[in-house]
Scaffold this active site. Structure first.
Site, short mmCIF file in Angstrom:
data_model
loop_
_atom_site.label_atom_id
_atom_site.label_comp_id
_atom_site.label_asym_id
_atom_site.label_seq_id
_atom_site.Cartn_x
_atom_site.Cartn_y
_atom_site.Cartn_z
N GLY A 235 6.39 -0.93 -2.62
CA GLY A 235 5.34 -1.94 -2.81
C GLY A 235 4.23 -1.44 -3.70
CE1 TYR B 21 14.96 -2.49 6.65
CE2 TYR B 21 17.12 -1.80 5.88
CZ TYR B 21 15.78 -2.06 5.63
OH TYR B 21 15.28 -1.90 4.36
N GLY C 257 4.99 3.27 -0.93
CA GLY C 257 6.38 3.21 -1.33
C GLY C 257 6.67 2.27 -2.48
NE ARG D 158 1.36 -3.13 9.68
CZ ARG D 158 2.07 -2.38 10.50
NH1 ARG D 158 2.17 -2.73 11.77
NH2 ARG D 158 2.65 -1.28 10.09
CB THR E 190 -0.95 0.04 1.21
OG1 THR E 190 -0.20 -0.17 2.42
CG2 THR E 190 -2.03 -1.02 1.08
CG ASP F 162 0.91 -7.70 11.93
OD1 ASP F 162 2.04 -7.81 11.44
OD2 ASP F 162 0.70 -7.23 13.06
#
Length: 257
Positions: A14, A152, A12, A33, A10, A59
């Site tokens: 993606g 990360y 960026g 999510r 939803t 999620d």
């Protein structure tokens, strides 16, 4: 590849994957999510691009939600829903804290989304696709994977190594695995790290459009890995050749990912 399933759909990178795949005529399964944002994007894709768009609100840090997405990847030929021919494991986010100060629950959730979910979804997709003799898996890593830059970066290093291993396992099946390692990209991703767009020169940023275009081109070629942007191809080589102590000093100047 007919139908593509995109996680983190939803916003960026993606969302850009969704639009480029729709423009190429792919139907989509959107996973994220926020159900309201999923439905809005799905309706836009149907109306503007004329493709079919399914929605799975999930999620991926929750195992039961992850298993629902896996069940969609298990769909085979001849079933009511079309099988997924391309899996894009894009969901992820910056943790924005040092491992020492961040809550362990937050660290564990990040691991679940960026490592465990990638493994689970890839396992189901690879088995289903190889049974049909065709398909592709695209995993989103990061240039942070080669820097040792926070947890990360460790997650993204795993994604890159895992994709390479998966590609070897898939030889001869008609299914490919590709990893894309973007550098800093103009999306809302960096807000959580406290990184301001003004903190870096304009040449240091790539666009979501460039990242997705180069990633999908690599998938079509059956390429194992791609780093979008000439500046980050050079940067990754430099990081690999530089002394690790120097790399850590430089990356220590940036906010935690």
């Amino acid at each position: 590849m007919g139908t593509a399933l995109v996680t983190g759909a939803t916003s960026g990178i993606g969302e850009e994957f969704c639009w480029q795949l729709a423009a190429a005529g792919h139907d989509l399964v959107l996973v994220a999510r926020n159900e309201e944002r999923l439905e809005t994007l799905a309706n836009d894709l149907r109306m503007i691009a004329g493709v079919k768009a399914e929605v799975i609100s999930a999620d991926l840090s929750n195992r039961e939600d992850c298993e629902r997405v896996c069940a969609r990847l298990d769909v085979g030929l001849g079933e009511e829903l079309p099988p997924v021919g391309l899996l894009v494991n894009n969901a992820g986010y910056a943790l924005g804290e040092s491992f020492l100060t961040n809550a362990f629950d937050a660290e564990e959730a990040g691991l679940d989304v960026m490592v465990r979910a990638v493994m689970m979804l890839s396992h189901h997709a690879a088995r289903s696709m190889s049974a049909r003799g065709r398909g592709a898996i695209l995993n989103v890593s990061s240039v942070a994977a080669v820097t040792g830059m926070g947890v990360y970066g460790a997650h993204k290093a795993w994604v890159r190594a895992f994709t390479e291993a998966l590609s070897q396992d898939l030889r001869g099946t008609g299914v490919t695995a590709t990893c894309v390692s973007p550098g800093p990209t103009l999306t809302n991703f960096h807000e959580r790290t406290g990184m301001n767009y003004e903190d870096m020169p304009t040449w240091a940023w790539t666009s979501a459009e460039q990242v997705v275009t180069e990633a999908l081109d690599a998938v079509r070629r059956g390429q194992k890995h791609v780093t979008p942007g000439a500046q980050y191809k050079v940067a990754q080589l430099a990081v690999r050749l530089a002394p690790r102590g120097l790399v850590h000093k430089v990356t220590g100047l940036f906010p935690h990912m």
